[in-house]
Motif scaffolding. Structure first.
Motif, PDB file in Angstrom:
ATOM      1  N   VAL A   1      -6.699  10.792 -10.866  1.00 10.06           N
ATOM      2  CA  VAL A   1      -5.751  10.126  -9.968  1.00 10.06           C
ATOM      3  C   VAL A   1      -5.949  10.604  -8.535  1.00 10.06           C
ATOM      4  N   PHE A   2      -6.297  11.889  -8.377  1.00 14.76           N
ATOM      5  CA  PHE A   2      -6.540  12.377  -7.024  1.00 14.76           C
ATOM      6  C   PHE A   2      -7.712  11.638  -6.388  1.00 14.76           C
TER       7      PHE A   2
ATOM      8  N   ALA B   1      -9.598   7.332  -2.541  1.00 18.42           N
ATOM      9  CA  ALA B   1     -10.122   5.987  -2.292  1.00 18.42           C
ATOM     10  C   ALA B   1      -9.096   5.139  -1.545  1.00 18.42           C
ATOM     11  N   LEU B   2      -7.830   5.227  -1.952  1.00 19.40           N
ATOM     12  CA  LEU B   2      -6.784   4.452  -1.283  1.00 19.40           C
ATOM     13  C   LEU B   2      -6.589   4.944   0.148  1.00 19.40           C
ATOM     14  N   THR B   3      -6.719   6.251   0.350  1.00 18.97           N
ATOM     15  CA  THR B   3      -6.610   6.803   1.702  1.00 18.97           C
ATOM     16  C   THR B   3      -7.729   6.268   2.589  1.00 18.97           C
ATOM     17  N   ALA B   4      -8.948   6.227   2.044  1.00 24.57           N
ATOM     18  CA  ALA B   4     -10.075   5.677   2.803  1.00 24.57           C
ATOM     19  C   ALA B   4      -9.830   4.214   3.148  1.00 24.57           C
ATOM     20  N   LEU B   5      -9.295   3.458   2.193  1.00 18.49           N
ATOM     21  CA  LEU B   5      -8.975   2.052   2.437  1.00 18.49           C
ATOM     22  C   LEU B   5      -7.909   1.922   3.514  1.00 18.49           C
TER      23      LEU B   5
ATOM     24  N   SER C   1       0.833  -1.208   0.000  1.00 13.48           N
ATOM     25  CA  SER C   1       0.000   0.000   0.000  1.00 13.48           C
ATOM     26  C   SER C   1       0.863   1.251   0.000  1.00 13.48           C
ATOM     27  N   VAL C   2       2.020   1.199   0.668  1.00 14.55           N
ATOM     28  CA  VAL C   2       2.956   2.323   0.642  1.00 14.55           C
ATOM     29  C   VAL C   2       3.454   2.560  -0.778  1.00 14.55           C
TER      30      VAL C   2
ATOM     31  N   ILE D   1       2.781   5.938  -3.042  1.00 14.85           N
ATOM     32  CA  ILE D   1       3.891   6.714  -3.598  1.00 14.85           C
ATOM     33  C   ILE D   1       3.762   6.802  -5.119  1.00 14.85           C
ATOM     34  N   ALA D   2       3.422   5.692  -5.767  1.00 18.72           N
ATOM     35  CA  ALA D   2       3.279   5.686  -7.222  1.00 18.72           C
ATOM     36  C   ALA D   2       2.147   6.613  -7.660  1.00 18.72           C
ATOM     37  N   LEU D   3       1.018   6.558  -6.960  1.00 16.09           N
ATOM     38  CA  LEU D   3      -0.115   7.417  -7.313  1.00 16.09           C
ATOM     39  C   LEU D   3       0.210   8.894  -7.092  1.00 16.09           C
ATOM     40  N   LEU D   4       0.865   9.193  -5.985  1.00 18.30           N
ATOM     41  CA  LEU D   4       1.232  10.580  -5.712  1.00 18.30           C
ATOM     42  C   LEU D   4       2.229  11.100  -6.742  1.00 18.30           C
TER      43      LEU D   4
END
Length: 230
Positions: free
Chosen positions: A157-158, A163-167, A109-110, A114-117
């Motif tokens: 992407v944001f 969504a990933l933050t919520a997960l 998940s890290v 990082i990839a998404l950001l």
């Protein structure tokens, strides 16, 4: 080298170094600032938030190779087999031993975050708004249509990051409620309760992190100042 607690009583084990914790807790308000300044059309501040996030990401990539044990990607990123074994044999078991740092699921998940950001920031660098009045610092390198596509993906992407933050929050609550494992506390204090033999963890000096960060921040400023256009 950490010594084992022969009595078996819980002890405090140092898990996270200060640079890793500062990266984590600085990134959170910067993401909020980036969202709010975009919503309010405060694009000068939005770009500044993006430059700051870019600086943190580059620092984290370097620190993931040269930093402390638990900050290194080699420490917490395993292959598919490692991930599968963790999910099947440890993730849902309350009695399973905690990981000294990120567990295999957290490690991936890290990397995903990082990839998404990184994608989000890079897309912002080339984005152009609908009327062409506002743009990223490197939008002059692409045509208008490409800049618009970058802007649309920048927004998409944001939403994926949200969504990933919520997960991520759901996972923290799962570990807290089901596993009785508080993941937030150690990321604040840097230590956690540990029973039994303590793993051997190496911690890089804080001055090295400061030097790396200053070099990255200077490089980011030079890149934008020399080659970017507001």
């Amino acid at each position: 080298m950490a010594e084992a607690d022969v009595s078996g009583a819980p002890a405090r084990l140092r898990i996270w170094d200060l640079p890793t914790r500062l990266f984590h807790w600085t990134l959170v308000p910067l993401l909020g600032l980036a969202w709010w300044t975009a919503e309010e059309r405060m694009l000068d501040w939005h770009r500044l938030a993006g430059y700051s996030i870019f600086t943190l990401l580059v620092f984290r990539l370097i620190w993931g190779v040269a930093g402390s044990s638990t900050a290194r990607f080699s420490h917490f990123v395993g292959g598919p087999v490692t991930l599968f074994r963790y999910v099947r044999g440890h993730m849902f078991h309350r009695g399973a031993a905690p990981a000294p740092g990120h567990n295999p699921v957290g490690g991936w998940s890290v990397l995903a975050m990082i990839a998404l950001l990184a994608a989000q920031v890079c897309l912002g660098f080339f984005s152009v708004d609908i009327d062409g009045m506002e743009s990223g610092p490197f939008a002059y390198l692409v045509d208008f249509e490409t800049g618009r596509v970058a802007a649309e993906w920048h927004e998409f992407v944001f939403n994926v990051i949200l969504a990933l933050t919520a997960l991520h929050v759901v996972a923290i609550l799962f570990y807290l409620i089901h596993r009785r494992d508080n993941l937030v506390g150690p990321m604040i204090s840097g230590t956690r309760r540990w029973t039994g033999e303590q793993p051997v963890l190496r911690f890089a000096p804080a001055w090295m992190a400061l030097v790396i960060f200053l070099l990255v921040a200077g490089g980011t400023w030079l890149l934008i100042a020399q080659f970017g256009r507001a």
